[in-house]
Enzyme design. Sequence first.
Site, PDB file in Angstrom:
ATOM      1  N   TYR A 107      -2.451  -1.447  10.440  1.00 25.18           N
ATOM      2  CA  TYR A 107      -2.372  -1.576   8.972  1.00 25.18           C
ATOM      3  C   TYR A 107      -1.029  -1.054   8.469  1.00 25.18           C
ATOM      4  O   TYR A 107      -0.371  -1.683   7.638  1.00 25.18           O
ATOM      5  CB  TYR A 107      -3.530  -0.794   8.360  1.00 25.18           C
ATOM      6  CG  TYR A 107      -3.685  -0.934   6.855  1.00 25.18           C
ATOM      7  CD1 TYR A 107      -4.380  -2.012   6.306  1.00 25.18           C
ATOM      8  CD2 TYR A 107      -3.164   0.018   5.984  1.00 25.18           C
ATOM      9  CE1 TYR A 107      -4.550  -2.134   4.931  1.00 25.18           C
ATOM     10  CE2 TYR A 107      -3.325  -0.098   4.608  1.00 25.18           C
ATOM     11  CZ  TYR A 107      -4.022  -1.175   4.087  1.00 25.18           C
ATOM     12  OH  TYR A 107      -4.179  -1.283   2.726  1.00 25.18           O
TER      13      TYR A 107
ATOM     14  N   SER B 225       0.864  -1.188   0.000  1.00 22.61           N
ATOM     15  CA  SER B 225       0.000   0.000   0.000  1.00 22.61           C
ATOM     16  C   SER B 225       0.896   1.231   0.000  1.00 22.61           C
ATOM     17  O   SER B 225       2.076   1.147   0.382  1.00 22.61           O
ATOM     18  CB  SER B 225      -0.852  -0.001   1.276  1.00 22.61           C
ATOM     19  OG  SER B 225      -1.511   1.238   1.458  1.00 22.61           O
TER      20      SER B 225
END
Length: 269
Positions: free
Chosen positions: A164, A151
């Site tokens: 995350y 990401s």
Amino acid sequence: MILLQVQHLEDGMGLGGKRAIITGSNSGIGLGVAEALAAAGAEVVLNSFTDRAEDHELAAELGARHGVAARYIAADMSKGAECRALVEKAGGCDILVNNAGIQFVSPIEEFPVDKWDAILAINLTSAFHTIAAALPGMRAKGWGRVVNVASAHGLTASPFKSAYIAAKHGVVGLSKTVALEMAGQGITCNAICPGYVLTPLVEAQIPEQMKVHGMDRETVIREVMLLRQPSRQFATVEQIGGTAVYLCSSAADQVTGTTISVDGGWTAL
Ligand code: NAD
């Protein structure tokens, strides 16, 4: 089937005869990557933790659409033994795409421990297990591709996403390490770092972000999600799929241990 694979090779896509496992691929980016790899001629193995008739139908329809073999294998990526069993049940793979992921948004002092554990297990530790299980087969063939879906949050941080961001930074580090361990053996390992892609995972974040920031839906999309994406446009699952196909092509034989951002300029800021 043979004729169709020859056609894919003639099209210059060249993934005929390769088997790809894509974790977390019954929706969103994983499904987009599976679609793109199948379109390039690869046999695909779809996965998620559910085992519904519709999961198997999804794989069958995808395979029929592209003229390739396609299967769905249920395995819970929060459990190490199931991650390794997925690779074994598939019969090994030439291409491994670690994509399964979940998200939870909360200030760190209130971050539920079970959510932290689940995010680390599914978004990071699963890749350790699948890679460890897949590499011996790749090494025996002298060819392999590991594509980890990290990401922009594997390269930068934002508040309220501690688990995350820790997991995705971990995925980037894991990708570099695997690349070094496999260097010169025909096996590459890289991480794709998407910015925001409008998938079910992102949809699910909108109410949480609205609560945390005290904003309405449109304001959260414009001022929070796409604020750091200078294009102010979501990336698409097709663009992530195309990037994965590139990483699996011979043009990327010497591309290893790196990240490819598909983020509308986010990490250029
Ligand atoms: P999504 O929710 O549509 O897809 C997530 C997939 O993971 C689904 O198929 C889901 O069933 C599967 N999954 C969840 N828990 C699982 C488990 N325990 N075992 C097996 N499969 C499981 O979300 P998405 O946006 O397509 O996300 C896919 C990946 O892309 C994730 O790793 C995510 O972090 C990453 N990513 C997404 C974005 C974005 O903006 N959408 C941006 C950057 C990175």
